[in-house]
Each structure stands twice: as C-alpha cells, then as structure tokens.
Design a protein around this motif. Sequence first.
Motif, PDB file in Angstrom:
ATOM      1  N   ASP A  42       0.821  -1.216   0.000  1.00  0.00           N
ATOM      2  CA  ASP A  42       0.000   0.000   0.000  1.00  0.00           C
ATOM      3  C   ASP A  42       0.856   1.268   0.000  1.00  0.00           C
ATOM      4  OD1 ASP A  42      -2.375  -1.369  -0.122  1.00  0.00           O
ATOM      5  OD2 ASP A  42      -2.758  -1.283   2.045  1.00  0.00           O
ATOM      6  N   ARG A  43       1.970   1.244   0.741  1.00  0.00           N
ATOM      7  CA  ARG A  43       2.848   2.426   0.804  1.00  0.00           C
ATOM      8  C   ARG A  43       3.493   2.720  -0.538  1.00  0.00           C
ATOM      9  NH1 ARG A  43       4.906   0.002   5.590  1.00  0.00           N
ATOM     10  NH2 ARG A  43       6.809  -0.548   4.472  1.00  0.00           N
ATOM     11  N   ASN A  44       3.659   1.709  -1.370  1.00  0.00           N
ATOM     12  CA  ASN A  44       4.409   1.877  -2.619  1.00  0.00           C
ATOM     13  C   ASN A  44       3.584   1.718  -3.888  1.00  0.00           C
ATOM     14  OD1 ASN A  44       7.200   2.202  -1.533  1.00  0.00           O
ATOM     15  ND2 ASN A  44       6.661   0.263  -0.583  1.00  0.00           N
ATOM     16  N   LYS A  45       2.279   1.516  -3.760  1.00  0.00           N
ATOM     17  CA  LYS A  45       1.488   1.221  -4.961  1.00  0.00           C
ATOM     18  C   LYS A  45       1.244   2.418  -5.869  1.00  0.00           C
ATOM     19  CE  LYS A  45      -3.057   1.407  -2.804  1.00  0.00           C
ATOM     20  NZ  LYS A  45      -4.217   0.609  -2.436  1.00  0.00           N
ATOM     21  N   SER A  46       1.533   3.625  -5.420  1.00  0.00           N
ATOM     22  CA  SER A  46       1.315   4.795  -6.271  1.00  0.00           C
ATOM     23  C   SER A  46       2.514   5.098  -7.173  1.00  0.00           C
ATOM     24  CB  SER A  46       0.992   6.022  -5.417  1.00  0.00           C
ATOM     25  OG  SER A  46       2.115   6.359  -4.611  1.00  0.00           O
ATOM     26  N   LYS A  47       3.593   4.310  -7.041  1.00  0.00           N
ATOM     27  CA  LYS A  47       4.806   4.534  -7.839  1.00  0.00           C
ATOM     28  C   LYS A  47       5.134   3.281  -8.640  1.00  0.00           C
ATOM     29  CE  LYS A  47       6.784   5.231  -3.983  1.00  0.00           C
ATOM     30  NZ  LYS A  47       6.886   5.540  -2.656  1.00  0.00           N
ATOM     31  N   ASN A  48       5.399   3.452  -9.920  1.00  0.00           N
ATOM     32  CA  ASN A  48       5.833   2.329 -10.738  1.00  0.00           C
ATOM     33  C   ASN A  48       7.204   1.860 -10.274  1.00  0.00           C
ATOM     34  OD1 ASN A  48       3.573   2.450 -12.351  1.00  0.00           O
ATOM     35  ND2 ASN A  48       4.575   3.540 -14.009  1.00  0.00           N
ATOM     36  N   GLY A  49       7.429   0.558 -10.365  1.00  0.00           N
ATOM     37  CA  GLY A  49       8.745   0.041 -10.040  1.00  0.00           C
ATOM     38  C   GLY A  49       8.718  -1.403  -9.623  1.00  0.00           C
ATOM     39  N   ILE A  50       9.894  -1.875  -9.219  1.00  0.00           N
ATOM     40  CA  ILE A  50      10.026  -3.229  -8.704  1.00  0.00           C
ATOM     41  C   ILE A  50      10.501  -3.139  -7.265  1.00  0.00           C
ATOM     42  CG2 ILE A  50      10.324  -4.398 -10.900  1.00  0.00           C
ATOM     43  CD1 ILE A  50      13.301  -4.226 -10.562  1.00  0.00           C
ATOM     44  N   TYR A  51       9.892  -3.933  -6.416  1.00  0.00           N
ATOM     45  CA  TYR A  51      10.127  -3.848  -4.980  1.00  0.00           C
ATOM     46  C   TYR A  51      10.381  -5.233  -4.402  1.00  0.00           C
ATOM     47  CZ  TYR A  51       7.665   0.450  -6.053  1.00  0.00           C
ATOM     48  OH  TYR A  51       7.281   1.624  -6.633  1.00  0.00           O
ATOM     49  N   LEU A  52      11.152  -5.255  -3.330  1.00  0.00           N
ATOM     50  CA  LEU A  52      11.421  -6.487  -2.612  1.00  0.00           C
ATOM     51  C   LEU A  52      11.036  -6.283  -1.157  1.00  0.00           C
ATOM     52  CD1 LEU A  52      12.692  -9.350  -2.581  1.00  0.00           C
ATOM     53  CD2 LEU A  52      14.848  -8.239  -1.962  1.00  0.00           C
ATOM     54  N   TYR A  53      10.126  -7.115  -0.669  1.00  0.00           N
ATOM     55  CA  TYR A  53       9.765  -7.114   0.754  1.00  0.00           C
ATOM     56  C   TYR A  53      10.571  -8.235   1.388  1.00  0.00           C
ATOM     57  CZ  TYR A  53       7.282  -7.647   5.117  1.00  0.00           C
ATOM     58  OH  TYR A  53       6.983  -7.733   6.450  1.00  0.00           O
ATOM     59  N   SER A  54      11.449  -7.870   2.301  1.00  0.00           N
ATOM     60  CA  SER A  54      12.343  -8.862   2.891  1.00  0.00           C
ATOM     61  C   SER A  54      12.554  -8.582   4.369  1.00  0.00           C
ATOM     62  CB  SER A  54      13.698  -8.823   2.163  1.00  0.00           C
ATOM     63  OG  SER A  54      14.587  -9.757   2.704  1.00  0.00           O
ATOM     64  N   VAL A  55      12.193  -9.544   5.186  1.00  0.00           N
ATOM     65  CA  VAL A  55      12.422  -9.484   6.622  1.00  0.00           C
ATOM     66  C   VAL A  55      13.139 -10.775   6.998  1.00  0.00           C
ATOM     67  CG1 VAL A  55      11.337  -9.420   8.900  1.00  0.00           C
ATOM     68  CG2 VAL A  55      10.369  -8.086   7.026  1.00  0.00           C
ATOM     69  N   ALA A  56      14.236 -10.656   7.734  1.00  0.00           N
ATOM     70  CA  ALA A  56      15.012 -11.842   8.113  1.00  0.00           C
ATOM     71  C   ALA A  56      14.117 -12.884   8.780  1.00  0.00           C
ATOM     72  CB  ALA A  56      16.147 -11.444   9.047  1.00  0.00           C
ATOM     73  N   GLY A  57      14.202 -14.103   8.312  1.00  0.00           N
ATOM     74  CA  GLY A  57      13.446 -15.200   8.893  1.00  0.00           C
ATOM     75  C   GLY A  57      12.010 -15.305   8.424  1.00  0.00           C
ATOM     76  N   GLU A  58      11.571 -14.410   7.543  1.00  0.00           N
ATOM     77  CA  GLU A  58      10.197 -14.445   7.037  1.00  0.00           C
ATOM     78  C   GLU A  58      10.201 -14.677   5.529  1.00  0.00           C
ATOM     79  OE1 GLU A  58       7.670 -11.199   8.185  1.00  0.00           O
ATOM     80  OE2 GLU A  58       8.462 -11.156  10.212  1.00  0.00           O
ATOM     81  N   LYS A  59       9.033 -14.897   4.974  1.00  0.00           N
ATOM     82  CA  LYS A  59       8.895 -15.060   3.530  1.00  0.00           C
ATOM     83  C   LYS A  59       9.271 -13.757   2.843  1.00  0.00           C
ATOM     84  CE  LYS A  59       5.104 -18.276   4.126  1.00  0.00           C
ATOM     85  NZ  LYS A  59       3.668 -18.456   4.054  1.00  0.00           N
ATOM     86  N   GLU A  60       9.857 -13.885   1.662  1.00  0.00           N
ATOM     87  CA  GLU A  60      10.209 -12.706   0.875  1.00  0.00           C
ATOM     88  C   GLU A  60       9.253 -12.596  -0.307  1.00  0.00           C
ATOM     89  OE1 GLU A  60      14.791 -11.685   1.023  1.00  0.00           O
ATOM     90  OE2 GLU A  60      14.456 -13.724   0.301  1.00  0.00           O
ATOM     91  N   TYR A  61       8.925 -11.353  -0.649  1.00  0.00           N
ATOM     92  CA  TYR A  61       8.006 -11.106  -1.755  1.00  0.00           C
ATOM     93  C   TYR A  61       8.629 -10.131  -2.734  1.00  0.00           C
ATOM     94  CZ  TYR A  61       4.502 -13.414   1.072  1.00  0.00           C
ATOM     95  OH  TYR A  61       3.817 -14.351   1.806  1.00  0.00           O
ATOM     96  N   PHE A  62       8.392 -10.374  -4.012  1.00  0.00           N
ATOM     97  CA  PHE A  62       8.857  -9.522  -5.091  1.00  0.00           C
ATOM     98  C   PHE A  62       7.626  -8.900  -5.722  1.00  0.00           C
ATOM     99  CE2 PHE A  62      10.245  -8.922  -9.534  1.00  0.00           C
ATOM    100  CZ  PHE A  62      11.371  -8.145  -9.311  1.00  0.00           C
ATOM    101  N   ILE A  63       7.597  -7.566  -5.793  1.00  0.00           N
ATOM    102  CA  ILE A  63       6.416  -6.853  -6.282  1.00  0.00           C
ATOM    103  C   ILE A  63       6.768  -6.090  -7.553  1.00  0.00           C
ATOM    104  CG2 ILE A  63       4.703  -5.063  -5.726  1.00  0.00           C
ATOM    105  CD1 ILE A  63       6.312  -6.453  -2.786  1.00  0.00           C
TER     106      ILE A  63
END
Length: 140
Positions: A42-63
């Motif tokens: 939600d914080r990044n959906k107004s900007k085009n681009g590629i994003y990586l959600y990464s928290v140590a020990g948790e699942k990682e997501y590529f947006i």
Amino acid sequence: MKKIVCVFIMLIVVLAGCSQSTALIKEADSHKLNQKVKSFVDRNKSKNGIYLYSVAGEKEYFIVNYSTARQGEKVKFLSGIRAELREDVFTIQLDVQETSDPHDKRIRPLSIYKLNKHEETSKIEVKINGQETPIDIVGS
C-alpha cells in the motif's frame, strides 16, 4: 539411435530447468498476504517500479508495479517472469512490454510473487528484458 538419446536427455534437462524456475517464484494471492506485506504494498502502490519485501526469517516477496502512466505515455506490463538460482545468486528475469492501449487486457497493474530461494543467497539480481536493473525499493 544416439541422436534420439541425446534429444531425449536435452529435453529432460530443459524440463528440469523449467520446473526449478516455477518452484523458485510463485504468484501470491494478495488476499492471503499478512498485514505487514499488505502495508508495504500500500505504501508503494502509487509509484511504478520493482520492490522487494524482505524481513530476516520471514517469507520474501517480489512486487512488480506498473499501475501509473502519464497522458500520452505507453503503458508497461509484465508479460512473463521466471527465476533461477545459480550458486549463490538468485536471478529474477522479467519480460516487460508496452502498449498504447490503456484498456489492453494484458495489463495487470500490480503483481506480487513469493520467492522460494530454499537457501541463503548472497545476491538477488533482477533483469528486465535481459538488462540488469536495480530494485527500486527494498523494505520491510
């Protein structure tokens, strides 16, 4: 006979490579994401681009987000994605196309993928249409 055996072995190698790619990256259901990931998107959906959600020990997501286009600009869309793991480099390859038709049915503004790296990697590399490109935002 040798040619048939060689062709058969090559086919097995190609199919094995394809199945590994599928296992390494999988589209995520946006309704099943935890609140932290939803908040990041939600914080990044107004900007085009590629994003990586990464928290140590948790699942990682590529947006991948191609939700905005200015008047008169072509609209980008993701036409394909695949991943491979070689040694300790996790590579995500994106096929991105453009269209002048904002109503093109191939356009999906936001795509979220779960990464299944299976092990620690030293680097995540992203290539768009074969060109290495940096991730716009890495966050948690």
